[in-house]
Design a protein around this motif. Structure first.
Motif, mmCIF file in Angstrom:
data_model
loop_
_atom_site.group_PDB
_atom_site.id
_atom_site.type_symbol
_atom_site.label_atom_id
_atom_site.label_comp_id
_atom_site.label_asym_id
_atom_site.label_seq_id
_atom_site.Cartn_x
_atom_site.Cartn_y
_atom_site.Cartn_z
ATOM 1 N N ILE A 123 2.170 -0.935 1.214
ATOM 2 C CA ILE A 123 3.095 -1.498 0.223
ATOM 3 C C ILE A 123 2.356 -1.565 -1.102
ATOM 4 C CG2 ILE A 123 4.747 -3.335 -0.265
ATOM 5 C CD1 ILE A 123 5.181 -2.933 2.580
ATOM 6 N N THR A 153 1.983 1.016 -4.908
ATOM 7 C CA THR A 153 1.692 2.427 -5.220
ATOM 8 C C THR A 153 0.671 2.525 -6.350
ATOM 9 O OG1 THR A 153 3.583 2.408 -6.724
ATOM 10 C CG2 THR A 153 3.977 3.262 -4.504
ATOM 11 N N SER A 212 -3.896 0.804 -3.686
ATOM 12 C CA SER A 212 -3.241 1.400 -2.507
ATOM 13 C C SER A 212 -3.898 2.728 -2.226
ATOM 14 C CB SER A 212 -1.760 1.685 -2.770
ATOM 15 O OG SER A 212 -1.194 0.716 -3.524
ATOM 16 N N VAL A 228 5.480 2.151 0.098
ATOM 17 C CA VAL A 228 6.657 1.485 -0.479
ATOM 18 C C VAL A 228 6.326 1.162 -1.934
ATOM 19 C CG1 VAL A 228 8.231 -0.487 -0.354
ATOM 20 C CG2 VAL A 228 7.198 0.423 1.750
ATOM 21 N N THR A 230 8.039 0.112 -6.072
ATOM 22 C CA THR A 230 9.142 -0.635 -6.684
ATOM 23 C C THR A 230 10.279 0.317 -7.069
ATOM 24 O OG1 THR A 230 7.835 -0.537 -8.708
ATOM 25 C CG2 THR A 230 7.867 -2.640 -7.551
ATOM 26 N N VAL A 269 -0.208 -5.288 -3.519
ATOM 27 C CA VAL A 269 0.684 -5.589 -4.642
ATOM 28 C C VAL A 269 0.043 -6.663 -5.512
ATOM 29 C CG1 VAL A 269 2.729 -4.974 -3.288
ATOM 30 C CG2 VAL A 269 1.966 -7.361 -3.331
ATOM 31 N N ALA A 284 3.718 -10.809 -6.429
ATOM 32 C CA ALA A 284 4.677 -10.129 -5.542
ATOM 33 C C ALA A 284 4.507 -10.498 -4.063
ATOM 34 C CB ALA A 284 4.563 -8.622 -5.730
ATOM 35 N N GLU A 296 -4.495 -7.435 0.202
ATOM 36 C CA GLU A 296 -5.486 -7.510 -0.877
ATOM 37 C C GLU A 296 -5.524 -8.928 -1.452
ATOM 38 O OE1 GLU A 296 -8.008 -6.398 -2.136
ATOM 39 O OE2 GLU A 296 -8.091 -4.576 -0.985
ATOM 40 N N LYS A 297 -6.685 -9.308 -1.914
ATOM 41 C CA LYS A 297 -6.845 -10.607 -2.564
ATOM 42 C C LYS A 297 -6.215 -10.550 -3.946
ATOM 43 C CE LYS A 297 -9.103 -9.961 -5.661
ATOM 44 N NZ LYS A 297 -8.881 -9.053 -6.848
ATOM 45 N N PRO A 298 -5.839 -11.655 -4.577
ATOM 46 C CA PRO A 298 -5.673 -12.966 -3.972
ATOM 47 C C PRO A 298 -4.362 -13.012 -3.204
ATOM 48 C CG PRO A 298 -4.959 -13.061 -6.250
ATOM 49 C CD PRO A 298 -5.435 -11.651 -6.007
ATOM 50 N N GLY A 333 -8.690 -8.737 1.656
ATOM 51 C CA GLY A 333 -9.570 -7.773 0.983
ATOM 52 C C GLY A 333 -10.776 -8.353 0.252
ATOM 53 N N VAL A 339 -3.648 -3.529 -16.539
ATOM 54 C CA VAL A 339 -2.307 -3.642 -15.926
ATOM 55 C C VAL A 339 -1.566 -4.845 -16.519
ATOM 56 C CG1 VAL A 339 -2.626 -2.376 -13.776
ATOM 57 C CG2 VAL A 339 -3.472 -4.719 -13.934
ATOM 58 N N TRP A 372 0.604 -7.101 -15.548
ATOM 59 C CA TRP A 372 0.777 -8.384 -14.865
ATOM 60 C C TRP A 372 -0.476 -9.254 -14.940
ATOM 61 C CZ3 TRP A 372 -2.916 -8.532 -11.094
ATOM 62 C CH2 TRP A 372 -3.334 -7.324 -10.532
HETATM 63 N N1 LIG Z 1 -10.727 -5.872 -3.361
HETATM 64 C C1 LIG Z 1 -10.904 -5.270 -4.501
HETATM 65 O O1 LIG Z 1 -12.011 -4.919 -4.880
HETATM 66 C C2 LIG Z 1 -9.703 -4.969 -5.367
HETATM 67 C C3 LIG Z 1 -9.823 -4.034 -6.406
HETATM 68 C C4 LIG Z 1 -8.671 -3.759 -7.162
HETATM 69 C C5 LIG Z 1 -7.489 -4.411 -6.901
HETATM 70 N N2 LIG Z 1 -7.432 -5.332 -5.901
HETATM 71 C C6 LIG Z 1 -6.188 -6.097 -5.664
HETATM 72 O O2 LIG Z 1 -5.153 -5.227 -5.241
HETATM 73 C C7 LIG Z 1 -3.905 -5.700 -5.758
HETATM 74 C C8 LIG Z 1 -3.218 -4.538 -6.481
HETATM 75 O O3 LIG Z 1 -4.043 -4.141 -7.560
HETATM 76 P P1 LIG Z 1 -3.884 -2.706 -8.251
HETATM 77 O O4 LIG Z 1 -5.064 -2.554 -9.123
HETATM 78 O O5 LIG Z 1 -3.584 -1.678 -7.250
HETATM 79 O O6 LIG Z 1 -2.593 -2.989 -9.172
HETATM 80 P P2 LIG Z 1 -1.560 -1.925 -9.764
HETATM 81 O O7 LIG Z 1 -0.796 -2.632 -10.811
HETATM 82 O O8 LIG Z 1 -2.285 -0.669 -10.075
HETATM 83 O O9 LIG Z 1 -0.621 -1.642 -8.511
HETATM 84 C C9 LIG Z 1 0.248 -2.599 -7.964
HETATM 85 C C10 LIG Z 1 1.408 -1.862 -7.352
HETATM 86 O O10 LIG Z 1 2.259 -2.771 -6.640
HETATM 87 C C11 LIG Z 1 3.602 -2.364 -6.876
HETATM 88 N N3 LIG Z 1 4.480 -3.497 -6.555
HETATM 89 C C12 LIG Z 1 4.676 -4.646 -7.240
HETATM 90 N N4 LIG Z 1 5.558 -5.417 -6.575
HETATM 91 C C13 LIG Z 1 5.906 -4.757 -5.460
HETATM 92 C C14 LIG Z 1 6.778 -5.035 -4.375
HETATM 93 N N5 LIG Z 1 7.433 -6.192 -4.298
HETATM 94 N N6 LIG Z 1 6.923 -4.097 -3.408
HETATM 95 C C15 LIG Z 1 6.249 -2.938 -3.462
HETATM 96 N N7 LIG Z 1 5.397 -2.617 -4.464
HETATM 97 C C16 LIG Z 1 5.243 -3.527 -5.445
HETATM 98 C C17 LIG Z 1 3.598 -1.959 -8.333
HETATM 99 O O11 LIG Z 1 4.705 -1.162 -8.652
HETATM 100 C C18 LIG Z 1 2.288 -1.171 -8.388
HETATM 101 O O12 LIG Z 1 2.491 0.154 -7.956
HETATM 102 C C19 LIG Z 1 -4.237 -6.894 -6.668
HETATM 103 O O13 LIG Z 1 -3.996 -8.099 -6.004
HETATM 104 C C20 LIG Z 1 -5.710 -6.749 -6.942
HETATM 105 O O14 LIG Z 1 -6.377 -7.963 -7.121
HETATM 106 C C21 LIG Z 1 -8.503 -5.594 -5.127
#
Ligand SMILES: NC(=O)c1ccc[n+]([C@@H]2O[C@H](COP(=O)([O-])OP(=O)(O)OC[C@H]3O[C@@H](n4cnc5c(N)ncnc54)[C@H](O)[C@@H]3O)[C@@H](O)[C@H]2O)c1
Length: 324
Positions: A8, A10, A14, A33, A35, A72, A76, A94-96, A121, A156, A158
């Motif tokens: 979930i 993109t 992910s 999945v 948005t 996400v 979300a 994934e955190k948080p 995560g 990003v 958000w």
């Molecule tokens: N553990 C780590 O080292 C690490 C590193 C980066 C990001 N993260 C975490 O991963 C999460 C995502 O970060 P990212 O960098 O990929 O963000 P991003 O903004 O690149 O991607 C988030 C994705 O979620 C989608 N989304 C939002 N709401 C949704 C829903 N209800 N259903 C389906 N998809 C939905 C968005 O369209 C977007 O594609 C965050 O919580 C971030 O903290 C963790």
């Protein structure tokens, strides 16, 4: 039959997970999945067996995944986890876990009732540096720790909104809080000062604080401070330094630095912590043995209790007991 994994989200992370999963034997990325259908269709490119969805329920009905990865943004979370709990599907999140405590606590109730296998995560726990530090700390008296996440503001949209990310301490510095809990034990009370210094004037729509410092009293009697900023033009330093009667053990993202007996030793991470995190979860799914999972949903709620208490302290100006 290969394990079928639904993803979930993109975005960037992910893909990090999907790439690791698709290189594992006996694991198939079954679906993404997004948005929108367009975003999901873009995400599946390069993953031959993956189907694109814009609706989690439909993906679960049609793909019947063995497990789901939730990647996400913090705002979300909630509905997705609820659906997985109802269907008894294990997940890696994934955190948080969110931007507040109420939703994760509600989800945790369902996770425990269903006896679901989960993973959160917090990848720092899987680093060679953290593992070696844990081993060394067994024979040392911990006095205190200094944690820091000094960097720039992620781009990003958000992230810069308080209701989108929960702010830097909840979204990013949570890794250091989690590491502190993992290595030094539970936190009893926090006192935080957060402020807006520059980013509100530099970027439009910024509502998160851009500097903050948190004093933490641990149940063991040790103390710590963890500070962060996202106002720098580029990333500066990230880490957790632990002070013992024998010297300093400093965990950084790529290495451990030990300063003891007048000597400085650097031990670089050899293994990829994200790979370890994924392998532990997949092994758990295959065998039912979850002992390799170093951070579960339940444990991650405890980290959220600390970071959320820090936000409440910064807002109220008084110390806050963790978990209240
Ligand atoms: N553990 C780590 O080292 C690490 C590193 C980066 C990001 N993260 C975490 O991963 C999460 C995502 O970060 P990212 O960098 O990929 O963000 P991003 O903004 O690149 O991607 C988030 C994705 O979620 C989608 N989304 C939002 N709401 C949704 C829903 N209800 N259903 C389906 N998809 C939905 C968005 O369209 C977007 O594609 C965050 O919580 C971030 O903290 C963790």
């Amino acid at each position: 039959m290969a394990l079928q994994i639904g993803i979930i989200g993109t975005g960037w992370f992910s893909k990090v997970h999907a790439d690791i999963l698709s290189n594992m034997d006996g694991v198939q990325v079954a679906a993404f999945v997004g948005t929108s259908q367009e975003k999901a269709a873009r995400a599946v490119q390069g993953y031959a067996s993956a189907k694109a969805y814009s609706n989690t329920e439909q993906m679960l009905d049609e793909t019947k995944p063995d497990a789901v990865y939730i990647c996400v943004p913090p705002f979300a979370h909630g509905e997705i986890e609820s659906q997985l709990v109802q269907r008894g599907i294990p997940f890696l999140v994934e955190k948080p876990l969110g931007t507040n405590l109420a939703t994760p606590r509600q989800i945790l109730h369902g996770v425990k009732k269903a006896g679901l296998m989960t993973s959160a995560g917090y990848h720092f726990r899987y680093t060679d540096a953290a593992m070696k530090a844990a081993e060394m700390l067994e024979s040392r008296k911990i006095g205190m720790a200094l944690g820091y996440w000094m960097g720039d503001m992620p781009q990003v949209y958000w992230w810069r909104q308080q209701e989108g990310s929960g702010g830097q301490f909840i979204e990013q510095t949570t890794h250091m809080v989690d590491l502190l809990r993992c290595l030094l034990g539970e936190v009893d009370e926090v006192y935080a000062a957060f402020a807006h210094r520059a980013m509100k004037d530099i970027h439009e729509g910024v509502t998160v604080h851009d500097v903050g410092t948190v004093t933490l009293k641990l149940k063991s009697g040790a103390v710590a401070t963890i500070s962060n900023t996202c106002m720098l033009p580029e990333s500066d330093m990230v880490g957790l330094a632990i002070y013992t009667e024998q010297g300093v053990i400093d965990i950084q993202p790529d290495k451990l630095i030990v300063k003891e007996k007048g000597r400085l030793t650097e031990i670089r991470n050899a293994a990829n912590p994200y790979l370890r995190e994924n392998e532990a979860f997949i092994h758990g799914l295959r065998t039912g043995d979850a002992s390799g999972i170093l951070s579960t949903y339940e444990d991650a709620v405890k980290t959220m209790e600390v970071t959320y208490a820090a936000l409440r302290s910064a807002e109220s100006g008084v110390p806050v007991k963790v978990g209240e």
